[in-house]
Design an enzyme around this catalytic site. Structure first.
Site, PDB file in Angstrom:
ATOM      1  N   ARG A 116     -13.490  20.289 -27.243  1.00 46.71           N
ATOM      2  CA  ARG A 116     -13.634  19.340 -28.358  1.00 46.71           C
ATOM      3  C   ARG A 116     -12.358  19.421 -29.180  1.00 46.71           C
ATOM      4  O   ARG A 116     -12.025  20.486 -29.704  1.00 46.71           O
ATOM      5  CB  ARG A 116     -14.846  19.698 -29.223  1.00 46.71           C
ATOM      6  N   HIS A 126     -16.590  10.095 -26.828  1.00 46.95           N
ATOM      7  CA  HIS A 126     -17.604  11.167 -26.828  1.00 46.95           C
ATOM      8  C   HIS A 126     -18.533  10.914 -25.631  1.00 46.95           C
ATOM      9  O   HIS A 126     -19.696  10.555 -25.789  1.00 46.95           O
ATOM     10  CB  HIS A 126     -18.375  11.122 -28.147  1.00 46.95           C
ATOM     11  N   GLN A 176     -22.120  12.497 -25.255  1.00 47.46           N
ATOM     12  CA  GLN A 176     -23.115  11.928 -26.154  1.00 47.46           C
ATOM     13  C   GLN A 176     -23.673  10.621 -25.595  1.00 47.46           C
ATOM     14  O   GLN A 176     -24.873  10.369 -25.652  1.00 47.46           O
ATOM     15  CB  GLN A 176     -22.480  11.672 -27.538  1.00 47.46           C
ATOM     16  N   ASP A 229     -23.117   5.462 -36.493  1.00 49.24           N
ATOM     17  CA  ASP A 229     -22.464   6.770 -36.607  1.00 49.24           C
ATOM     18  C   ASP A 229     -21.834   6.837 -37.994  1.00 49.24           C
ATOM     19  O   ASP A 229     -21.734   5.811 -38.688  1.00 49.24           O
ATOM     20  CB  ASP A 229     -21.398   6.913 -35.487  1.00 49.24           C
ATOM     21  N   CYS A 284     -25.975   9.758 -33.164  1.00 50.42           N
ATOM     22  CA  CYS A 284     -25.533  10.992 -32.498  1.00 50.42           C
ATOM     23  C   CYS A 284     -25.703  12.220 -33.375  1.00 50.42           C
ATOM     24  O   CYS A 284     -25.758  13.336 -32.858  1.00 50.42           O
ATOM     25  CB  CYS A 284     -24.079  10.853 -32.049  1.00 50.42           C
ATOM     26  N   ARG A 303     -28.921  15.836 -25.021  1.00 53.75           N
ATOM     27  CA  ARG A 303     -27.579  16.394 -24.825  1.00 53.75           C
ATOM     28  C   ARG A 303     -27.658  17.563 -23.845  1.00 53.75           C
ATOM     29  O   ARG A 303     -26.819  17.715 -22.961  1.00 53.75           O
ATOM     30  CB  ARG A 303     -27.004  16.905 -26.167  1.00 53.75           C
TER      31      ARG A 303
HETATM   32  N1  NVA Z   1     -17.671  10.086 -34.971  1.00 51.24           N
HETATM   33  C1  NVA Z   1     -18.148  11.413 -35.281  1.00 51.24           C
HETATM   34  C2  NVA Z   1     -19.086  11.882 -34.224  1.00 51.24           C
HETATM   35  C3  NVA Z   1     -19.649  13.264 -34.456  1.00 51.24           C
HETATM   36  C4  NVA Z   1     -20.545  13.733 -33.359  1.00 51.24           C
HETATM   37  C5  NVA Z   1     -16.949  12.346 -35.402  1.00 51.24           C
HETATM   38  O1  NVA Z   1     -16.023  12.224 -34.581  1.00 51.24           O
HETATM   39  O2  NVA Z   1     -16.933  13.166 -36.304  1.00 51.24           O
HETATM   40  N1   CP Z   2     -23.455  14.686 -31.871  1.00 56.76           N
HETATM   41  C1   CP Z   2     -22.666  15.761 -31.796  1.00 56.76           C
HETATM   42  O1   CP Z   2     -21.736  15.829 -31.001  1.00 56.76           O
HETATM   43  O2   CP Z   2     -23.017  16.759 -32.640  1.00 56.76           O
HETATM   44  P1   CP Z   2     -22.165  18.071 -32.989  1.00 56.76           P
HETATM   45  O3   CP Z   2     -20.935  17.602 -33.745  1.00 56.76           O
HETATM   46  O4   CP Z   2     -23.083  18.884 -33.833  1.00 56.76           O
HETATM   47  O5   CP Z   2     -21.785  18.764 -31.725  1.00 56.76           O
END
Ligand code: NVA
Ligand code: CP
Length: 305
Positions: A102, A129, A132, A220, A260, A288
């Site tokens: 990540r 993502h 997800q 989101d 998500c 997930r």
């Molecule tokens: N768009 C959000 C998704 C988190 C799971 C982010 O990138 O923070």
């Molecule tokens: N939806 C998601 O990826 O959650 P986290 O940021 O908690 O991993």
């Protein structure tokens, strides 16, 4: 398929095969049927951003598959002090059987795959993502029985989630509509990808038009990880781009909601709509685990040392 770097690298069959395996693994887990497909294997999980779901579901999933997972915070790795990704990839490939990462830049994920020799899984970048969206597609199929021909409407920022909904939804035969403010559109590569799908794709700043007839309504956060400094400006830009009663009234009766998480109530979604659809949203969070286990089995089971 060797990696999961972004969904546009995967075919419809790759996605559907993975969802089928995810359904099977979920069934087996619920019925106490062991499935140690990755016994003796180790997944490294590199995190340059925070996580609740991704970390816990990958770590638990790897354990349930008979392997183990290592949580590798970039704050502690040499990569956080500037060791090149080319070297990190080659070193970690000597120890591990797969890497979940990540991070911010999609290029870093692509480079890990390019220089490493083990499967790489994208656990979120600024661009996409994919894990997800696989969980979302699994959840939608569970609730609606199929995916083909359903309309998915995403309301909000043209961010990593929007990019992945477009690619994933269109690839499996869904109609995808995006309601976002001008200036916050999805990635140009993704908009170009969507062109090939003609009328199955639409984008506008008219929320109710985009939500009309939707079977699934998604949203989101307005400010993603790394955009905390823009949060106030974004609140102004996204005012009105909210999943609320009016949006749900425009959608098809019985439309489901996906988020998500984490969610910001009364920003991108009202607390009322969130709670009315909490069951679908927490099924999505649970899935997930199952979807990622399927991804790991697909990518890693054949590569046993
Ligand atoms: N768009 C959000 C998704 C988190 C799971 C982010 O990138 O923070
Ligand atoms: N939806 C998601 O990826 O959650 P986290 O940021 O908690 O991993």
């Amino acid at each position: 398929m060797k990696h999961l770097l972004k969904l546009s690298d995967w075919s419809k069959e790759d996605i559907l095969d993975t969802l089928n395996l995810a359904d099977q693994l979920k069934y087996e887990q619920k019925h106490g049927i062991a499935h140690h497909h990755l016994a003796g294997q180790t997944l490294g999980m590199i995190f340059q951003k925070s996580s609740t779901r991704t970390r816990v579901s990958f770590e638990t999933g790897m354990y349930q598959l008979g392997g183990q997972a290592l949580f590798l915070s970039s704050r502690d790795l040499q990569i956080g002090r500037g060791e090149p990704v080319q070297d990190t990839a080659r070193v970690l490939s000597r120890y591990l059987d797969g890497i979940m990462i990540r991070t911010f830049a999609q290029q870093e994920v692509e480079d890990l795959a390019k220089y490493g020799s083990i499967p790489i899984i994208n656990g979120l970048t600024d661009y996409c993502h994919p894990c997800q969206i696989l969980a979302d597609l699994m959840t939608i199929r569970e609730h609606k029985g199929s995916l083909e021909g359903l309309k998915l409407c995403y309301i909000g920022d043209g961010n990593n989630m929007a990019n992945s909904y477009i690619v994933g939804g269109l690839t499996v035969g869904m109609k995808v509509s995006i309601a976002c403010p001008n200036g916050y559109k999805p990635d140009p590569f993704v908009l170009d990808f969507a062109k090939a799908y003609g009328e199955n794709f639409s984008i506008s700043d008219n929320i109710l038009e985009m939500a009309a007839g939707a079977d699934v309504v998604c949203t989101d956060v307005w400010a993603s990880m790394g955009q905390e400094g823009e949060a106030e400006a974004r609140k102004a830009a996204f005012a009105g781009f909210q999943v609320n009663d009016a949006v749900m009234a425009a959608a098809n009766p019985g439309a489901m909601v996906q988020h998500c998480l984490p969610a910001h109530r009364e920003e991108e979604i009202t607390a009322k709509v969130f709670e009315e659809h909490a069951n679908e949203i927490f099924d999505e969070a649970e899935n997930r685990l199952h979807a990622q286990k399927a991804v790991m089995v697909k990518l890693m089971a054949a590569n046993r040392r």
